[in-house]
Scaffold this motif. Structure first.
Motif, PDB file in Angstrom:
ATOM      1  N   THR A   1      -4.725  -6.179  -7.345  1.00 17.96           N
ATOM      2  CA  THR A   1      -4.270  -7.470  -6.822  1.00 17.96           C
ATOM      3  C   THR A   1      -3.528  -8.226  -7.921  1.00 17.96           C
ATOM      4  O   THR A   1      -3.479  -7.796  -9.070  1.00 17.96           O
ATOM      5  CB  THR A   1      -5.451  -8.307  -6.314  1.00 17.96           C
ATOM      6  N   ILE A   2      -2.993  -9.387  -7.577  1.00 20.45           N
ATOM      7  CA  ILE A   2      -2.190 -10.183  -8.492  1.00 20.45           C
ATOM      8  C   ILE A   2      -3.022 -11.329  -9.056  1.00 20.45           C
ATOM      9  O   ILE A   2      -3.769 -11.993  -8.326  1.00 20.45           O
ATOM     10  CB  ILE A   2      -0.942 -10.740  -7.776  1.00 20.45           C
ATOM     11  N   ALA A   3      -2.921 -11.557 -10.368  1.00 17.82           N
ATOM     12  CA  ALA A   3      -3.474 -12.741 -11.043  1.00 17.82           C
ATOM     13  C   ALA A   3      -4.979 -12.877 -10.859  1.00 17.82           C
ATOM     14  O   ALA A   3      -5.502 -13.983 -10.768  1.00 17.82           O
ATOM     15  CB  ALA A   3      -2.770 -14.010 -10.558  1.00 17.82           C
ATOM     16  N   GLY A   4      -5.681 -11.762 -10.792  1.00 20.34           N
ATOM     17  CA  GLY A   4      -7.129 -11.826 -10.698  1.00 20.34           C
ATOM     18  C   GLY A   4      -7.664 -12.183  -9.336  1.00 20.34           C
ATOM     19  O   GLY A   4      -8.839 -12.542  -9.212  1.00 20.34           O
ATOM     20  N   GLY A   5      -6.849 -12.103  -8.298  1.00 22.01           N
ATOM     21  CA  GLY A   5      -7.341 -12.367  -6.948  1.00 22.01           C
ATOM     22  C   GLY A   5      -8.299 -11.283  -6.485  1.00 22.01           C
ATOM     23  O   GLY A   5      -8.255 -10.142  -6.949  1.00 22.01           O
ATOM     24  N   LEU A   6      -9.170 -11.625  -5.549  1.00 25.52           N
ATOM     25  CA  LEU A   6     -10.177 -10.701  -5.035  1.00 25.52           C
ATOM     26  C   LEU A   6      -9.869 -10.368  -3.581  1.00 25.52           C
ATOM     27  O   LEU A   6      -9.732 -11.270  -2.748  1.00 25.52           O
ATOM     28  CB  LEU A   6     -11.583 -11.295  -5.156  1.00 25.52           C
ATOM     29  N   ALA A   7      -9.754  -9.079  -3.304  1.00 25.89           N
ATOM     30  CA  ALA A   7      -9.515  -8.598  -1.945  1.00 25.89           C
ATOM     31  C   ALA A   7     -10.685  -7.745  -1.499  1.00 25.89           C
ATOM     32  O   ALA A   7     -10.506  -6.633  -0.984  1.00 25.89           O
ATOM     33  CB  ALA A   7      -8.200  -7.819  -1.873  1.00 25.89           C
ATOM     34  N   LYS A   8     -11.901  -8.244  -1.688  1.00 23.94           N
ATOM     35  CA  LYS A   8     -13.104  -7.501  -1.334  1.00 23.94           C
ATOM     36  C   LYS A   8     -13.636  -7.861   0.041  1.00 23.94           C
ATOM     37  O   LYS A   8     -14.637  -7.310   0.483  1.00 23.94           O
ATOM     38  CB  LYS A   8     -14.185  -7.756  -2.387  1.00 23.94           C
ATOM     39  N   GLU A   9     -12.988  -8.780   0.716  1.00 28.73           N
ATOM     40  CA  GLU A   9     -13.395  -9.135   2.074  1.00 28.73           C
ATOM     41  C   GLU A   9     -12.976  -8.030   3.044  1.00 28.73           C
ATOM     42  O   GLU A   9     -11.900  -7.435   2.882  1.00 28.73           O
ATOM     43  CB  GLU A   9     -12.745 -10.462   2.469  1.00 28.73           C
ATOM     44  N   PRO A  10     -13.798  -7.704   4.051  1.00 31.83           N
ATOM     45  CA  PRO A  10     -13.399  -6.652   5.010  1.00 31.83           C
ATOM     46  C   PRO A  10     -12.080  -6.936   5.704  1.00 31.83           C
ATOM     47  O   PRO A  10     -11.395  -5.994   6.127  1.00 31.83           O
ATOM     48  CB  PRO A  10     -14.572  -6.638   5.999  1.00 31.83           C
ATOM     49  N   ALA A  11     -11.692  -8.203   5.828  1.00 26.30           N
ATOM     50  CA  ALA A  11     -10.427  -8.532   6.489  1.00 26.30           C
ATOM     51  C   ALA A  11      -9.215  -8.058   5.701  1.00 26.30           C
ATOM     52  O   ALA A  11      -8.094  -8.082   6.226  1.00 26.30           O
ATOM     53  CB  ALA A  11     -10.335 -10.043   6.721  1.00 26.30           C
ATOM     54  N   CYS A  12      -9.411  -7.600   4.466  1.00 25.27           N
ATOM     55  CA  CYS A  12      -8.302  -7.105   3.641  1.00 25.27           C
ATOM     56  C   CYS A  12      -8.056  -5.620   3.831  1.00 25.27           C
ATOM     57  O   CYS A  12      -7.141  -5.066   3.193  1.00 25.27           O
ATOM     58  CB  CYS A  12      -8.577  -7.396   2.165  1.00 25.27           C
ATOM     59  N   ASP A  13      -8.848  -4.955   4.660  1.00 28.07           N
ATOM     60  CA  ASP A  13      -8.719  -3.503   4.829  1.00 28.07           C
ATOM     61  C   ASP A  13      -7.328  -3.106   5.305  1.00 28.07           C
ATOM     62  O   ASP A  13      -6.726  -2.142   4.795  1.00 28.07           O
ATOM     63  CB  ASP A  13      -9.771  -2.993   5.824  1.00 28.07           C
ATOM     64  N   LEU A  14      -6.808  -3.820   6.281  1.00 31.61           N
ATOM     65  CA  LEU A  14      -5.520  -3.446   6.860  1.00 31.61           C
ATOM     66  C   LEU A  14      -4.401  -3.550   5.831  1.00 31.61           C
ATOM     67  O   LEU A  14      -3.500  -2.698   5.789  1.00 31.61           O
ATOM     68  CB  LEU A  14      -5.219  -4.320   8.078  1.00 31.61           C
ATOM     69  N   ALA A  15      -4.439  -4.570   4.985  1.00 31.36           N
ATOM     70  CA  ALA A  15      -3.412  -4.726   3.954  1.00 31.36           C
ATOM     71  C   ALA A  15      -3.525  -3.620   2.903  1.00 31.36           C
ATOM     72  O   ALA A  15      -2.510  -3.124   2.405  1.00 31.36           O
ATOM     73  CB  ALA A  15      -3.528  -6.100   3.308  1.00 31.36           C
ATOM     74  N   ILE A  16      -4.748  -3.220   2.551  1.00 34.15           N
ATOM     75  CA  ILE A  16      -4.934  -2.147   1.565  1.00 34.15           C
ATOM     76  C   ILE A  16      -4.387  -0.826   2.102  1.00 34.15           C
ATOM     77  O   ILE A  16      -3.678  -0.088   1.407  1.00 34.15           O
ATOM     78  CB  ILE A  16      -6.417  -2.029   1.194  1.00 34.15           C
ATOM     79  N   VAL A  17      -4.725  -0.520   3.346  1.00 36.04           N
ATOM     80  CA  VAL A  17      -4.230   0.714   3.956  1.00 36.04           C
ATOM     81  C   VAL A  17      -2.716   0.675   4.079  1.00 36.04           C
ATOM     82  O   VAL A  17      -2.022   1.690   3.837  1.00 36.04           O
ATOM     83  CB  VAL A  17      -4.903   0.918   5.323  1.00 36.04           C
ATOM     84  N   ALA A  18      -2.152  -0.471   4.435  1.00 40.37           N
ATOM     85  CA  ALA A  18      -0.702  -0.585   4.568  1.00 40.37           C
ATOM     86  C   ALA A  18      -0.013  -0.392   3.221  1.00 40.37           C
ATOM     87  O   ALA A  18       1.041   0.251   3.136  1.00 40.37           O
ATOM     88  CB  ALA A  18      -0.342  -1.942   5.163  1.00 40.37           C
ATOM     89  N   ALA A  19      -0.597  -0.943   2.157  1.00 43.90           N
ATOM     90  CA  ALA A  19      -0.010  -0.771   0.826  1.00 43.90           C
ATOM     91  C   ALA A  19      -0.058   0.695   0.393  1.00 43.90           C
ATOM     92  O   ALA A  19       0.907   1.210  -0.192  1.00 43.90           O
ATOM     93  CB  ALA A  19      -0.741  -1.656  -0.178  1.00 43.90           C
ATOM     94  N   LEU A  20      -1.161   1.394   0.674  1.00 48.76           N
ATOM     95  CA  LEU A  20      -1.266   2.809   0.330  1.00 48.76           C
ATOM     96  C   LEU A  20      -0.258   3.648   1.118  1.00 48.76           C
ATOM     97  O   LEU A  20       0.413   4.528   0.557  1.00 48.76           O
ATOM     98  CB  LEU A  20      -2.692   3.296   0.587  1.00 48.76           C
ATOM     99  N   ALA A  21      -0.147   3.393   2.406  1.00 46.25           N
ATOM    100  CA  ALA A  21       0.807   4.145   3.226  1.00 46.25           C
ATOM    101  C   ALA A  21       2.242   3.843   2.815  1.00 46.25           C
ATOM    102  O   ALA A  21       3.099   4.734   2.827  1.00 46.25           O
ATOM    103  CB  ALA A  21       0.587   3.820   4.701  1.00 46.25           C
ATOM    104  N   SER A  22       2.513   2.604   2.435  1.00 49.89           N
ATOM    105  CA  SER A  22       3.858   2.243   1.994  1.00 49.89           C
ATOM    106  C   SER A  22       4.227   2.965   0.707  1.00 49.89           C
ATOM    107  O   SER A  22       5.352   3.448   0.554  1.00 49.89           O
ATOM    108  CB  SER A  22       3.943   0.728   1.798  1.00 49.89           C
ATOM    109  N   ALA A  23       3.266   3.054  -0.229  1.00 49.89           N
ATOM    110  CA  ALA A  23       3.543   3.760  -1.480  1.00 49.89           C
ATOM    111  C   ALA A  23       3.672   5.258  -1.258  1.00 49.89           C
ATOM    112  O   ALA A  23       4.486   5.919  -1.903  1.00 49.89           O
ATOM    113  CB  ALA A  23       2.433   3.456  -2.491  1.00 49.89           C
ATOM    114  N   ALA A  24       2.869   5.811  -0.350  1.00 47.28           N
ATOM    115  CA  ALA A  24       2.919   7.248  -0.113  1.00 47.28           C
ATOM    116  C   ALA A  24       4.212   7.666   0.576  1.00 47.28           C
ATOM    117  O   ALA A  24       4.777   8.729   0.270  1.00 47.28           O
ATOM    118  CB  ALA A  24       1.714   7.674   0.722  1.00 47.28           C
ATOM    119  N   LYS A  25       4.723   6.863   1.498  1.00 43.73           N
ATOM    120  CA  LYS A  25       5.931   7.207   2.243  1.00 43.73           C
ATOM    121  C   LYS A  25       7.191   6.598   1.661  1.00 43.73           C
ATOM    122  O   LYS A  25       8.276   6.774   2.228  1.00 43.73           O
ATOM    123  CB  LYS A  25       5.769   6.765   3.703  1.00 43.73           C
ATOM    124  N   SER A  26       7.044   5.821   0.563  1.00 46.99           N
ATOM    125  CA  SER A  26       8.198   5.175  -0.085  1.00 46.99           C
ATOM    126  C   SER A  26       8.967   4.295   0.889  1.00 46.99           C
ATOM    127  O   SER A  26      10.203   4.246   0.884  1.00 46.99           O
ATOM    128  CB  SER A  26       9.131   6.230  -0.708  1.00 46.99           C
TER     129      SER A  26
END
Length: 485
Positions: free
Chosen positions: A389-414
């Motif tokens: 995350t940026i600047a020490g932010g915490l994304a440990k809430e379950p509501a952040c799952d979709l953004a984490i998966v989207a970031a991984l898929a975006s990096a994998a597929k460029s």
């Protein structure tokens, strides 16, 4: 005469009993039971206390007729008790007042805890300067008692943060009786004791910072604060695991417990109310640590977002969005904060691929990687994954799952996700996108910050937010399709 009773206290859970145990019968911890000598008044002797003031000086007792009740302690109907006369004292920081519930309540005891060097003393010294600057009554002052630093050292810090005021009184002592005498003598608008672990009472045994001493110091300061109607800020140290040092009963005795948190590598500081008898416990205050002291951050929305892909290039054209990033919104108290999740996917040369995370839960990443492979048809099991995350932010809430998966898929597929698109939602093991609490509140904050598209779970009721297109999805595959992945 006063009688001394021996009690045994657990420094972990606060259990007390007349017998020593090697293992606490309440919490099961070993070696946490310590001896505590408590002085009690004999029969026919009562300590004067009440809302209007003391009937006897601290440490002294006043004799009353056995069986009678002092006038100050007489029971009254609740309808006859007036609370309109209680006026909260502003701290000079709107964020601090928010956490306290609107300001400092007279006669309250507030415990400020945090790691060493996080800025507890700086925050309270600057607060003392703000209150001393705004005191209109010349007879009133702010008393700062330091048991860790000398007067010259406190003055140096006050000069640096511009907290030098004539109504700010400084004292340096580690004796409890001296500290109580100063509070009773000055009757300040605010008394600050820094810290509970350095003040020592001569009436009880134990080393400085021990459970016996901390309990006695806290009890005496609370008694003085309630009797004189003087608010007291008490600084508390924390242990290696982050809990407040001393007996657990210390948190039960005080009125408000605040945790001052932050990363030593960043300037952001967060003040959270763990316990508050006069306000909510889900508020959080944001501060910025600088060389000139502490400054409050009224709108921390831009702290956790990067500038990549949001500016203008050298040719005058807008910069393209960067792959491997996605923005989500988390709840911190009554605030909704944007958190940017960044990910990097590389080919692994190790037998066991590496998983490096910062600001997210590593176990959550392992689970989401498996769900992404099973239900999203994106195989990352043999890749090295880096999520941050940026600047020490915490994304440990379950509501952040979709953004984490989207970031991984975006990096994998460029493939980059639009900068004005955010994703909010929890992902289950079956690949379903589950709702997040207070979703409408997050969406309104997204619209305020200029986001135009939000990919969210299926809403139970129709929500219309101006200038924001809401895309509802029910499964992980639908969410990836809506994000163009």
């Amino acid at each position: 005469m006063a009688k001394t009773s021996v009690q045994y206290l657990c420094s972990e859970c606060g259990w007390s009993g007349p017998k020593w145990y090697g293992r606490c019968p309440e919490c099961g911890q070993w070696g946490t039971i310590e001896e505590f000598h408590e002085t009690r008044a004999a029969a026919g002797v009562a300590r004067g206390s009440g809302a209007g003031g003391r009937t006897a000086a601290p440490g002294r007792t006043a004799r009353t007729t056995p069986g009678t009740v002092p006038q100050s302690a007489a029971a009254r109907p609740i309808t006859q008790i007036d609370t309109d006369a209680v006026t909260r004292v502003p701290t000079g920081f709107a964020e601090f007042d928010r956490v306290l519930g609107g300001g400092i309540v007279p006669g309250s005891v507030v415990l400020i805890a945090g790691e060493p060097g996080i800025g507890k003393s700086t925050l309270l010294l600057e607060t003392a300067g703000n209150i001393a600057r705004g005191v209109r009554d010349a007879a009133k002052s702010v008393l700062y008692i330091s048991g860790e630093e000398s007067l010259a050292q406190v003055r140096m810090r006050a000069t640096r943060i511009n907290a030098v005021e004539p109504n700010l009184l400084l004292a340096s002592t580690t004796d409890l009786a001296t500290a109580l005498g100063l509070i009773e003598q000055e009757r300040p608008a605010l008394a600050i004791v820094d810290s509970a672990q350095t003040i020592v009472s001569q009436d009880v045994d134990g080393i400085s910072g021990g459970s016996t001493q901390v309990r006695e110091v806290a009890s005496a300061l609370i008694d003085t604060a309630k009797s004189l109607d003087v608010p007291v800020f008490l600084v508390g140290h924390v242990t290696k695991d982050g809990s407040i040092a001393g007996p657990r009963t210390l948190e039960h005795l005080v009125d408000v417990v605040c945790q001052f948190e932050g990363d030593a590598q960043t300037a952001l500081r967060m003040l959270r109310a763990v316990k508050n008898r006069f306000g909510p416990t889900d508020e959080v205050g944001c501060f910025d640590m600088s060389g000139e002291g502490i400054e409050e951050v009224s709108d921390p929305s831009g702290l956790f977002l990067s500038a990549s892909g949001a500016g203008v290039g050298a040719d005058g054209k807008p910069e393209p969005p960067v792959e491997g990033t996605c923005v989500t919104f988390t709840l911190d108290g009554h605030r909704s904060l944007p958190i940017e999740v960044q990910s990097l996917v590389t080919s692994s040369v190790l037998p066991t691929p590496r998983r490096a995370v910062n600001g997210v839960d590593s176990n959550r990443i392992a689970m989401l990687t498996a769900v992404l492979y099973r239900h999203g048809k994106v195989n990352l099991l043999a890749n090295d994954l880096y999520v941050s995350t940026i600047a020490g932010g915490l994304a440990k809430e379950p509501a952040c799952d979709l953004a984490i998966v989207a970031a991984l898929a975006s990096a994998a597929k460029s493939k980059a996700i639009a900068r004005t698109t955010c994703a909010i939602g929890e992902i289950s093991l079956t690949g379903q996108v589950r709702p997040a609490p207070r979703l409408e509140y997050r969406l309104r904050e997204a619209a305020r910050l200029g986001f135009t598209t939000a990919v969210v779970p299926t809403l139970r009721k129709r929500v219309t937010i101006p200038r924001l297109r809401i895309v509802e999805v029910s499964s992980l595959r639908d969410a990836l399709a809506a994000l163009g992945l």
